[in-house]
Every structure is written in structure tokens, then in C-alpha cells.
Design a protein around this motif. Structure first.
Motif, PDB file in Angstrom:
ATOM      1  N   ALA A  46     -87.951  -9.053   8.648  1.00  0.00           N
ATOM      2  CA  ALA A  46     -86.609  -9.126   9.678  1.00  0.00           C
ATOM      3  C   ALA A  46     -86.916  -9.637  10.846  1.00  0.00           C
ATOM      4  N   ASP A  47     -86.268 -10.762  11.295  1.00  0.00           N
ATOM      5  CA  ASP A  47     -86.418 -11.230  12.757  1.00  0.00           C
ATOM      6  C   ASP A  47     -84.788 -11.607  13.475  1.00  0.00           C
ATOM      7  N   THR A  48     -84.896 -11.109  14.683  1.00  0.00           N
ATOM      8  CA  THR A  48     -83.707 -11.402  15.249  1.00  0.00           C
ATOM      9  C   THR A  48     -83.719 -12.321  16.368  1.00  0.00           C
ATOM     10  N   VAL A  50     -81.691 -13.976  19.928  1.00  0.00           N
ATOM     11  CA  VAL A  50     -80.803 -13.588  20.794  1.00  0.00           C
ATOM     12  C   VAL A  50     -80.546 -14.593  21.747  1.00  0.00           C
ATOM     13  N   VAL A  53     -82.710 -15.681  25.076  1.00  0.00           N
ATOM     14  CA  VAL A  53     -83.966 -14.941  25.085  1.00  0.00           C
ATOM     15  C   VAL A  53     -84.849 -15.911  24.063  1.00  0.00           C
ATOM     16  N   HIS A  54     -84.128 -15.957  22.757  1.00  0.00           N
ATOM     17  CA  HIS A  54     -85.018 -17.216  21.825  1.00  0.00           C
ATOM     18  C   HIS A  54     -84.600 -18.335  21.700  1.00  0.00           C
ATOM     19  N   THR A  91     -73.690 -11.576  15.384  1.00  0.00           N
ATOM     20  CA  THR A  91     -72.819 -10.975  16.340  1.00  0.00           C
ATOM     21  C   THR A  91     -72.521 -11.899  17.341  1.00  0.00           C
ATOM     22  N   GLY A 126     -69.759  -8.960  19.890  1.00  0.00           N
ATOM     23  CA  GLY A 126     -71.036  -8.545  20.732  1.00  0.00           C
ATOM     24  C   GLY A 126     -71.567  -9.784  21.278  1.00  0.00           C
ATOM     25  N   PRO A 127     -72.616  -9.760  22.113  1.00  0.00           N
ATOM     26  CA  PRO A 127     -73.360 -10.880  22.437  1.00  0.00           C
ATOM     27  C   PRO A 127     -74.120 -11.666  21.287  1.00  0.00           C
ATOM     28  N   THR A 131     -79.481 -11.856  13.047  1.00  0.00           N
ATOM     29  CA  THR A 131     -80.773 -11.383  12.221  1.00  0.00           C
ATOM     30  C   THR A 131     -80.452 -11.844  10.913  1.00  0.00           C
ATOM     31  N   ASP A 214     -95.470 -16.669  18.654  1.00  0.00           N
ATOM     32  CA  ASP A 214     -95.609 -16.341  20.308  1.00  0.00           C
ATOM     33  C   ASP A 214     -96.655 -16.983  20.912  1.00  0.00           C
ATOM     34  N   LEU A 312    -100.919 -13.877  26.344  1.00  0.00           N
ATOM     35  CA  LEU A 312     -99.529 -13.281  26.627  1.00  0.00           C
ATOM     36  C   LEU A 312     -98.556 -14.475  26.237  1.00  0.00           C
ATOM     37  N   ARG A 318     -88.186 -15.426  30.206  1.00  0.00           N
ATOM     38  CA  ARG A 318     -88.981 -14.143  30.673  1.00  0.00           C
ATOM     39  C   ARG A 318     -88.383 -14.028  32.055  1.00  0.00           C
TER      40      ARG A 318
ATOM     41  N   VAL B  50     -73.717  -2.278  17.748  1.00  0.00           N
ATOM     42  CA  VAL B  50     -73.799  -2.727  18.954  1.00  0.00           C
ATOM     43  C   VAL B  50     -73.077  -1.661  19.952  1.00  0.00           C
ATOM     44  N   VAL B  53     -69.441  -1.464  21.189  1.00  0.00           N
ATOM     45  CA  VAL B  53     -68.614  -2.023  19.987  1.00  0.00           C
ATOM     46  C   VAL B  53     -68.442  -0.848  18.823  1.00  0.00           C
ATOM     47  N   LEU B  87     -85.893  -2.222   6.931  1.00  0.00           N
ATOM     48  CA  LEU B  87     -86.463  -3.021   8.084  1.00  0.00           C
ATOM     49  C   LEU B  87     -85.512  -2.666   9.144  1.00  0.00           C
ATOM     50  N   THR B  89     -84.284  -3.755  13.297  1.00  0.00           N
ATOM     51  CA  THR B  89     -84.704  -4.964  14.559  1.00  0.00           C
ATOM     52  C   THR B  89     -83.752  -4.260  15.522  1.00  0.00           C
ATOM     53  N   GLY B 121     -89.767  -4.937  10.628  1.00  0.00           N
ATOM     54  CA  GLY B 121     -88.788  -5.352  11.516  1.00  0.00           C
ATOM     55  C   GLY B 121     -89.051  -6.205  12.889  1.00  0.00           C
ATOM     56  N   ASP B 122     -88.456  -5.976  13.782  1.00  0.00           N
ATOM     57  CA  ASP B 122     -88.655  -6.601  14.713  1.00  0.00           C
ATOM     58  C   ASP B 122     -88.014  -6.086  16.460  1.00  0.00           C
TER      59      ASP B 122
END
Lengths: 318, 318
Positions: A46-48, A50, A53-54, A91, A126-127, A131, A214, A312, A318, B50, B53, B87, B89, B121-122
Motif C-alpha cells: 500500500a502506498d499513499t 499526498v 508532497v508526492h 481524500t 480532507g486534504p 491511497t 526514493d 537520502l 522537503r 482523517v 473529520v 496494511l 498507511t 504499508g507506508d
């Protein structure tokens, strides 16, 4: 999620991806029901992602829908797994039809291409974030792992890592070059292509595998740590795309290649003497030998330890 | 997620929940590997919570960790499934050891209690939110669904729905009563208890089932729509906890019971004549008959159609 949640889910998110006979019950109940195939293992990840951020604010929703699935498919690719089912949780600040149609379209296309069914999930307010939890099949005992690299193995990478990070830099005005030179780099960030076929081709052949999410240097460090080995990179072997060569100087290009994330290429090790040409043909993407595995620990470049900031990675948010 | 992500995952999130023999590879690679049992179906669900929420800012992190798993376990309960793998996140503004330790502890306790392993997960940076994707086992063809209610069936609910919404109202100062009266209500919001055992007991017995997450009236409406039937509620039968009776007037209590969400009780239909006493003993929670199923559509209360605002539920964060 306010009033229209159920209508919106029904309209845009209830029939995404491939139709599969092993899905007994899809979106619309408390859980989905699937029939796992006998004798296979399941790879689950599973990956989110945002906003801010991403991916940068304002990215077209088609690309966001594509992206949240691509990053998860890439995890399956790195295990050599065959995609099967996904759950989507989305979301949103507010639900808009145009945005949702684009998001659903981007996700649907990529899912269908890989035979994956989106079988459930959740929508909430939400923001902006999305996912995916993904499930794929692997023949018992044949999954690729990070931990199998051996001294004497060759180190290989697919495609041209660094392009996506250069594309993201271009999108935020940090790379100065003609638009037609930058365009292929931007496309590499916006439409990442998970290496599902290559992952399956590498089963039983590669001794270790990880996806480059990464940054090559950082992900190679994780592979080395999991395997208990050292890696030596040869800078003259690192692949650079024509677009990368056209858009940056050699020093910047090397930083992008080593520290840029978001490429979703596969980084893997092969016992010496394997015919990589055959793997390349079957995997459908260029493969480049970039170094070798030795006893010890850490990653070196042309004989010197890698800078920690390369390991890194560099993330523009960031 | 900034620099310390990997250390934090390793320290707090890499060994949550039960140890299971069917987990071949847990946290630490690109995906986890599990071995599904032969002949069973998998129930798969995912839910996000969230901050602001689904729970108020400042809720202790133990309760947030418990909650994100509880809402997902409740989806498995509603299908009659046995929990297996999850999983996680987690999206955080910044990673703090104390907060993470509490979150992990709350999640771990509930997971272990139900024999569930958190296998991957993440972790990422962004506004506080957590998603779990969960997998459970159901014998082939035996899953509970929303769509099986028949005219003539009785309508039942577990526990005392409405308590959680009253507890949330108390937490935000909207219910005026002595603290010792409110405390059980607040506890019901803060530590929801998924009805996993009851769900499994209802397999092969209940004709339809849904969990009460969005409010009894709204979730009953969904069950009726999926089954193509109508439901008649009898207000004199609706269960009210001692705390609810002590903290509110009868009119408010009825609103909480019908429209309050977050209880994670099970709402289900039984063919007439089933011995619910036996189900109650085996399921470990009080069961109350609250109405009946008839041909047609919609939900009525004492013979009159339900107000639409009760069906939509009332959410203090909307």
C-alpha cells in the motif's frame, strides 16, 4: 465526505479497471470478496500520495489517478508479482465531477492495461490524498526480494532513472531548457510506467530487486543493507536519456540519476554471465549494467563512498 | 516523510499485531508476502480516518491507532469474516516518538486481540490521516451481505447505537451532564469495539448485515436498497443505554440512536423464529429486535417515513 459521496462513488469509482472472474463481489458492500488462486502467494502493498508532497498542486487529475496506481504497481513489479486487485481510498476537499472523471479515467486506463480490478475502498473529505492497497500473485517461493544479492553479482537498472526528478524540476521552473527538450522529462514524472513485465521476467533470474522510488543511490543502499553486501557504481556506466543530456550539464545529470526519485524503474542484481539481452527483449525496457556487488557494506561511486545527501535523495517538497 | 521515516517505521510500526504462520514476508520489502488458505474467500476492505473529520484534534494517539483498525475490523465483522492481515498507511505532519508509540500501542493491542498481523504499508508526511486495508477469510459462499433481506424478516441491532455520537457531542461540550454520566459515552466513541465474533456467529443465519458506521437510519436505508425491501422501525424497541438515558432527553436520545454514527455495531436481518438468545450468547453482545422487513422501499418509524436528515446522519465535523 458530505452528502454526495455515495452518488459520486457510484458514478465514477465503482467500476474501475479490468473485470475479473475471481472478483465475487466488488464495490458496494462492507467489503469486497475475491477468490485467491490455489497454490500461489499473494504480494500485498500500500502506498499513499499526498498533494504537495508526492506531486505538485495543480497536477491534472488524470495524472494523479495514474500515479497512485503506478507507484503501487511498481511495488508489485519489484516482487515479480502479477497484478490482481486494488482498494482505493480517496481524500478530497470537495468532490467535483470533472476532477473525479479525470482521476477515474487515469486510474482506469492503467488498471485495465495490467488486468487489475479496483474492488473497493473509501472516499472521505480532507486534504487531497489517495491511497491504494494492491494485491498480486506470485508462484510459491519465486517472489523477488531485496535481500538476495551476492558478492560477484552484476548490478543492473531499467530505463533512465533521474528523468522524473529532472521533469519535476522543470515543472517548478528549476531547469532552464527549451520546452521540447524538457517535455520528455516532464512526461516521465507525470506518467510513470511501472515495470510489471520486467518484474515477472526477472523471477528465478535476478538475485535481488527493488524499485527506484526514493532515488537510485538510496534504494541501492536499502538493497545492499537487506542483502548484507556492498555495491560499486561506475559513473561512466550510468544511463542518461537524450533529454537529460540536452537539459542539464553532466554534473547535474549525475545528481538526478543518483538521487532523483519517482522513476519507478527496477534496480536488480544478476549472477554474472546471465544474458541480459534476452531479459531486455522480454521485459520491454532497456537494461543497463551500472556496477557490481562485493562483500562488505555501503555504496561506492568510482571507488569513493557516496555522499550522504545523494543516498537520502533530494525531494523538491522537503 | 523526512529523514527519519525508516528508523521510525522500524522502531514503532514494523511488528504490529499477531504473529501468523501464513505471513511469509512482513514489513521491509517492496511488498509483503502471504499464503492464502485453500478454499476460502478473501474479504478485502479499506477505510481512512482523517483528523478533524473522523476524530477531533487532540484525540490521544492510542485511540487513533485503535480507531483506524476498529473501523476496518468492523467491515470484516459485517461480512462475517475472520481477520488475517492489514496494511497501514500513516500520514503525519511530523514524526514524534511519543505520539507514534501510543498510536502503535493502540493498534497493536486490538490487532493482537483479533489475531491480525500488520504486514506492511507506508508512512508519509502530510495532514494527519491513517488508512488501513484489511483482509479476512470467509468460507466459500458464506459471507454476509447487505442484499439478502426478505419481507417477513426481523430487523436486529447489536449493542446500543447512538452512544458514540453522544460521546463525541460530550467531548465537544455539546452535551451537558455530570462527567461520570458522560464517561461511558465518551468511551464508546473513543474505543469502538468491532463485533468480529458476532459477525462470524451470524454466518448462515442472518439474511443481510451491515455495520452501523454512518448512523442506524442511513445504514438501514443502504441495507434496504441493496435488498430491495422496506424496513419498519418501532421507536419503543430502540435500545438506549443507561448512560444515554442519563445524559439526554428522550427526543435527543432518539436522534442519537437513529442518526449517530461511529458505533460499529451490526445491523442485521433474521428470518422470523430464529433463537436470538443463542446468537447473543455466542456473539458476546446484547441483541435487540428493532423492527421488521416488508415489501417495498424506504424506512419508516412508527409508520411514518423517516426524516431525511436522520437518514443522512449528523456529523459534527460537517
Amino acid at each position: 465526505m458530505p452528502l454526495g459521496e455515495f452518488e459520486l462513488i457510484e458514478r465514477y469509482l465503482s467500476r474501475l479497471g479490468a473485470r475479473r472472474d475471481d472478483v465475487l463481489l466488488g464495490v458496494g458492500d462492507d467489503a469486497a470478496l475475491v477468490r485467491p488462486p490455489p497454490g500461489l502467494e499473494l504480494a500485498l502493498a500500500a502506498d499513499t500520495i499526498v498533494e504537495g508532497v508526492h506531486f505538485p498542486p495543480g497536477l491534472p487529475s488524470e495524472a494523479i489517478g495514474h500515479r497512485v496506481l503506478a507507484v503501487n504497481l511498481s511495488d508489485l513489479a519489484a516482487m515479480g508479482a502479477e497484478p490482481a486487485w486494488a482498494l482505493l481510498t480517496l481524500t478530497l476537499q470537495r468532490a467535483e465531477g470533472d476532477w473525479l472523471r479525470g482521476f477515474a479515467g487515469g486510474l482506469h486506463e492503467l488498471a485495465r492495461h495490467h488486468g487489475l480490478a479496483v474492488i473497493g475502498g473509501d472516499t472521505t473529505s480532507g486534504p487531497l490524498a489517495a491511497t491504494i492497497a494492491i494485491a498480486g500473485f506470485v508462484p510459491a517461493g519465486q517472489a523477488l526480494r531485496r535481500g538476495g544479492a551476492q558478492p560477484g553479482d552484476e548490478l543492473w537498472v531499467s530505463g533512465t532513472p533521474g528523468d522524473a526528478a529532472a521533469g519535476l524540476a522543470a515543472m517548478s521552473g528549476k531547469l532552464d531548457a527549451p520546452a521540447d527538450v524538457l517535455e520528455p522529462l516532464v512526461r516521465r514524472f507525470t506518467w510513470p510506467e511501472p515495470r510489471i513485465t520486467l518484474g515477472q521476467v526477472l523471477r528465478g533470474v535476478a538475485s535481488a530487486c527493488i524499485d527506484v522510488s526514493d532515488g537510485l543511490a538510496g534504494d541501492l543502499t536499502k538493497l545492499c543493507e537487506a542483502s548484507g553486501v556492498a555495491a560499486a557504481l561506475d559513473s561512466s556506466l550510468l544511463p542518461r536519456s537524450a533529454a537529460m543530456r540536452g537539459a542539464t550539464d553532466p554534473v547535474s545529470a549525475q545528481r538526478f540519476v543518483l538521487a532523483g526519485g519517482d522513476d519507478y524503474e527496477l534496480l536488480f542484481t544478476l549472477p554474472a554471465g546471465i544474458d541480459a539481452g534476452e531479459l531486455q527483449r522480454a521485459g520491454g525496457v532497456a537494461l543497463t549494467r551500472i556496477g557490481s556487488i562485493s562483500p562488505g557494506f555501503g555504496v561506492s561511486l568510482d571507488g569513493a563512498p557516496l555522499d550522504r545527501d545523494l543516498v537520502l535523495g533530494f525531494d523538491h517538497f522537503r
